[in-house]
Write a protein that holds these residues in place. Structure first.
Motif, PDB file in Angstrom:
ATOM      1  N   SER A   1      30.705  41.052  41.747  1.00 17.62           N
ATOM      2  CA  SER A   1      31.129  41.296  43.131  1.00 17.62           C
ATOM      3  C   SER A   1      30.562  42.596  43.700  1.00 17.62           C
ATOM      4  O   SER A   1      30.738  42.875  44.882  1.00 17.62           O
ATOM      5  N   SER A   2      29.897  43.394  42.874  1.00 15.67           N
ATOM      6  CA  SER A   2      29.458  44.715  43.332  1.00 15.67           C
ATOM      7  C   SER A   2      28.328  45.235  42.450  1.00 15.67           C
ATOM      8  O   SER A   2      28.114  44.737  41.340  1.00 15.67           O
TER       9      SER A   2
ATOM     10  N   ARG B   1      37.157  39.991  39.746  1.00 14.85           N
ATOM     11  CA  ARG B   1      38.533  39.806  40.239  1.00 14.85           C
ATOM     12  C   ARG B   1      38.551  39.519  41.736  1.00 14.85           C
ATOM     13  O   ARG B   1      39.375  38.789  42.221  1.00 14.85           O
ATOM     14  N   ARG B   2      37.632  40.098  42.503  1.00 18.21           N
ATOM     15  CA  ARG B   2      37.636  39.922  43.965  1.00 18.21           C
ATOM     16  C   ARG B   2      36.894  38.650  44.357  1.00 18.21           C
ATOM     17  O   ARG B   2      35.693  38.661  44.615  1.00 18.21           O
TER      18      ARG B   2
ATOM     19  N   ASP C   1      37.031  36.787  47.051  1.00 20.99           N
ATOM     20  CA  ASP C   1      36.477  36.713  48.413  1.00 20.99           C
ATOM     21  C   ASP C   1      35.106  37.386  48.485  1.00 20.99           C
ATOM     22  O   ASP C   1      34.192  36.876  49.136  1.00 20.99           O
ATOM     23  N   THR C   2      34.985  38.521  47.803  1.00 18.31           N
ATOM     24  CA  THR C   2      33.693  39.222  47.775  1.00 18.31           C
ATOM     25  C   THR C   2      32.649  38.376  47.045  1.00 18.31           C
ATOM     26  O   THR C   2      31.492  38.292  47.468  1.00 18.31           O
TER      27      THR C   2
ATOM     28  N   LYS D   1      37.017  33.399  39.979  1.00 18.71           N
ATOM     29  CA  LYS D   1      37.873  34.572  39.784  1.00 18.71           C
ATOM     30  C   LYS D   1      38.156  34.738  38.292  1.00 18.71           C
ATOM     31  O   LYS D   1      38.633  33.805  37.640  1.00 18.71           O
TER      32      LYS D   1
ATOM     33  N   ASP E   1      39.416  37.946  35.510  1.00 20.79           N
ATOM     34  CA  ASP E   1      39.705  39.318  35.075  1.00 20.79           C
ATOM     35  C   ASP E   1      39.404  39.376  33.580  1.00 20.79           C
ATOM     36  O   ASP E   1      40.151  38.815  32.778  1.00 20.79           O
TER      37      ASP E   1
ATOM     38  N   GLU F   1      29.623  51.224  43.315  1.00 17.66           N
ATOM     39  CA  GLU F   1      31.030  51.591  43.540  1.00 17.66           C
ATOM     40  C   GLU F   1      31.617  52.328  42.326  1.00 17.66           C
ATOM     41  O   GLU F   1      32.790  52.704  42.319  1.00 17.66           O
TER      42      GLU F   1
END
Ligand code: NDP
Ligand code: 8X3
Length: 265
Positions: free
Chosen positions: A15-16, A41-42, A44-45, A67, A69, A201
């Motif tokens: 996601s990042s 985990r995110r 939507d991203t 999704k 974790d 991030e």
């Protein structure tokens, strides 16, 4: 590259940062026939990342955002079984999900931060590997597939204020080296990528969301971009099957060590 065609690639922490760039780089390198399973985990991203990839390279790359974790052992255990059938034949696992929390020295480190760093960076990576290895073991004559673990310069060079994070990355290094030896009779490749400073991030997470503290880390220097690391990751996966890029260390130009061993202008 032709070598990546038809492969199914699973990336954690997509996601990042490095994980997201790695997804994009795989798609660009093999735009005609590829499956990407993007996890974090995110959700939507992740869906936005998936949409961006489809817009950039078209329908030749199928993307499945899921999704997950990695610090939750039950979620990891049920992960493969919950995938749609046609997504289960995974060829490449990029164990990228990871984080650092805080810059506290040993007496002050929060118990919660210790636990989340080990549960994500170490146990999460090990559990993901255990979840995917049975798939790799069934491939080819003696097993095949790539496990690409994201370590860090921090795993080789511990620094004050980073003791737990550095210990997690050193643990990844030991696990990775042992695994490569265990799998010596197979075609399963165990690869370690150790970045130096990359602007993502990462530092925002380290400073609990304080963007100005994160920015100060990168002030006066020129960190790597997540795309720089993504290019190396995709390169390793695209080598001939007999070639294992076992170990790498990637710095930006002005870095020569961990934890601030940077030349600042
Ligand atoms: P980012 O913070 O930008 O990305 C971290 C990714 O990990 C996010 O996608 C995040 O997604 C995911 N993640 C965190 N916790 C979990 C979890 N419990 N389960 C699933 N996914 C999780 O940082 P980077 O891209 O920089 O970090 C990627 C890797 O690179 C890490 O392992 C880091 O240690 C390593 N690294 C980074 C360096 C740097 O200077 N930036 C240098 C050396 C190594 P979400 O929050 O949606 O779950
Ligand atoms: C991140 C590199 O040196 O900032 O893994 O800890 S460092």
């Amino acid at each position: 590259s032709k070598r990546l065609e038809g492969k199914t690639i699973l990336i954690t922490g997509a996601s990042s940062g490095i994980g997201r760039s790695t997804a994009q780089e795989f798609a660009r390198t093999s735009p005609n026939n590829l499956r990407l399973i993007l996890t974090a985990r995110r959700i939507d991203t992740l869906k936005e990342v998936a949409e961006d990839i489809k817009k950039e390279v078209g329908a030749g790359v199928k993307v499945l955002p899921v999704k997950l974790d990695v610090s939750n052992p039950e979620e990891v255990r049920s992960f493969v079984g919950n995938l749609p059938e046609e997504w289960r034949d995974i060829d490449v696992l990029v164990n990228n999900a990871g984080l650092v929390k805080g810059v506290a020295k040993a007496p002050e480190i929060l118990e919660e931060d210790i636990n989340v760093m080990f549960a994500t960076n170490v146990t999460g990576l090990i559990n993901m590997t255990q979840a995917i290895l049975p798939i790799f073991k069934k491939k080819g004559e003696s097993g095949a597939g790539d496990i690409i673990n994201i370590g860090s310069i921090a795993g080789r060079e511990p620094y004050p204020g980073g003791s737990i994070y550095c210990a997690t990355k050193a643990a990844i290094r030991s696990f990775t080296d042992a695994l490569r030896r265990e799998l010596i009779a197979t075609r399963i490749r165990v690869i370690e990528i150790d970045p130096g400073q990359v602007e993502t991030e990462f530092s925002v997470v380290r400073f609990y969301g304080d963007k100005s503290k994160a920015d100060a880390i990168y002030a006066g220097c020129e960190p790597l971009t997540p795309d720089d690391i993504a290019e190396v990751i995709v390169f390793t996966a695209g080598r001939r099957e007999n070639v294992i890029v076992a170990d790498t260390l990637i710095f930006p130009n002005h870095q020569a060590g961990a934890g601030g061993a940077m030349y600042k202008k």
